[in-house]
Design an enzyme around this catalytic site. Structure first.
Site, PDB file in Angstrom:
ATOM      1  N   SER A  72     -15.487 -25.308   7.199  1.00 49.94           N
ATOM      2  CA  SER A  72     -16.123 -26.548   6.768  1.00 49.94           C
ATOM      3  C   SER A  72     -16.024 -27.539   7.910  1.00 49.94           C
ATOM      4  CB  SER A  72     -15.394 -27.107   5.537  1.00 49.94           C
ATOM      5  OG  SER A  72     -15.814 -28.432   5.253  1.00 49.94           O
ATOM      6  N   TYR A 101      -7.716 -29.227   0.817  1.00 47.87           N
ATOM      7  CA  TYR A 101      -8.907 -28.520   1.307  1.00 47.87           C
ATOM      8  C   TYR A 101      -8.946 -28.530   2.834  1.00 47.87           C
ATOM      9  CZ  TYR A 101     -13.766 -26.977   1.614  1.00 47.87           C
ATOM     10  OH  TYR A 101     -14.910 -26.273   1.901  1.00 47.87           O
TER      11      TYR A 101
END
Length: 341
Positions: A190, A203
């Site tokens: 990401s 995350y």
């Protein structure tokens, strides 16, 4: 059933390293610039993956589901894996396989389960007739909320899926990939694996860890003819947002005011977040484009998003730092190979 192609890169392209391949690619690009066929058309024409086997994790929805269909339509033998079979998503994919005659095999793999990983990879290798050509580590989860309210249940779950899962999968496919002296691994991280957005819990830490593990793996696999590429998506409206909301609400239900009381506004914002209006097909298209590149010329990282890509500057300085630090060391050939120096 088709058989995965058997291709030994060391035999077919002797004495070619990444630098020479890059030079050849540059020459090809220069020639193409004078041709009447647009470069984008040429790249699309090269995306015939007949005979190539691809194993993708997390295919029940999102990038994984889209990539399975996209690559199969380009001729690949796809092993679409997902957990908790039977499930409606698998039935829907099976209907598509039958109606469109796609070479997709649905295999149960929970990336958190050691035995399922080994069993599922072995079945894919059996059906492929040998080593898997491409592994796409796509499965991932998100549990939002400030770090303080991330209890150990949530923390262990996200690290197990986002970090240990890709590690399990790589360890399972690499022995046969190394024996074949070819292969390709995509790890979907990401842009939050390079920059951080407050309130996204563990995350970013998991994606930072996957970024580091992927880069180290890329260096270590140079002698074995295996390429590693990190896909860095921005925000996309895939099911990870819906699943994240469920996991986050579960976390908030377990938490108490002793931890949540200081983050009222942040928690309210997280409840309203969404993935935007971008096209999730950007990720499968990027994977296909990189798969079509000659071995040894593929990028270490590919940011994917139509909007801002704040990680690009970090990617660039990181590459320069690695080369400057280790370029003249015994690891230098590996480092320079990965970064195309």
């Amino acid at each position: 059933m088709g058989v995965a192609r058997q291709f030994d890169r060391s035999q077919s392209m002797p004495n070619l390293d990444r630098r020479s391949l890059l030079a050849g690619a540059a020459a090809t690009t220069a020639f193409a610039a004078t041709a009447t066929v647009a470069q984008t058309d040429k790249l699309i024409a090269q995306q015939d993956f007949t005979g190539k086997s691809v194993l993708i994790t997390g295919c029940s929805s999102g990038f994984g589901r889209l990539a399975a269909e996209h690559l199969a339509r380009k001729g690949a033998k796809v092993f679409a894996t997902m957990r908790n079979l039977p499930r409606p998503e698998a039935d829907e994919l099976l209907d598509l396989i039958v109606s469109d005659n796609l070479d997709i095999h649905i295999i149960e793999i929970d990336v958190n389960d050691d035995e399922q990983v080994l069993r599922g990879v072995a079945e894919a290798e059996r059906l492929a007739g040998g080593a898997i050509d491409v592994l796409v580590n796509n499965a991932g989860i998100s549990v939002a909320g400030p770090i303080e309210i991330q209890d150990m249940e949530a923390t262990q779950a996200i690290f197990d899926t986002n970090v240990y899962g890709p590690h399990r999968m790589a360890r399972a496919v690499l022995p046969k990939m190394r024996a074949a002296k070819r292969g390709q691994i995509f790890n979907v991280t990401s842009q939050l694996g390079r920059v951080m957005l407050p309130g996204f819990g563990q995350y970013s830490p998991t994606k930072f860890a996957l970024e580091a593990m992927s880069e180290q793996l890329a260096y270590e696999l140079v002698p074995h003819g295996i390429d590693v590429t990190i896909i860095q998506p921005g925000g996309y409206p895939t099911k990870i947002w819906e699943n994240s909301q469920k996991l986050t609400l579960g976390l908030l239900e377990r938490a108490d005011d002793h931890h949540t009381g200081g983050y009222t506004d942040m928690i309210a914002q997280l409840r309203a977040r969404d993935g935007g209006e971008t096209d999730p097909m950007d990720v499968p298209r990027a994977i296909a484009e990189i798969m079509a590149m000659p071995p040894g010329t593929r990028p270490l990282r590919r940011p994917v998003h139509p909007g801002p890509k704040p990680q690009v500057a970090i990617n660039e300085v990181s590459a320069k730092t690695q080369v400057a630090w280790l370029g003249q060391s015994p690891y230098g050939p590996w480092i320079k190979s990965v970064h195309g120096v």
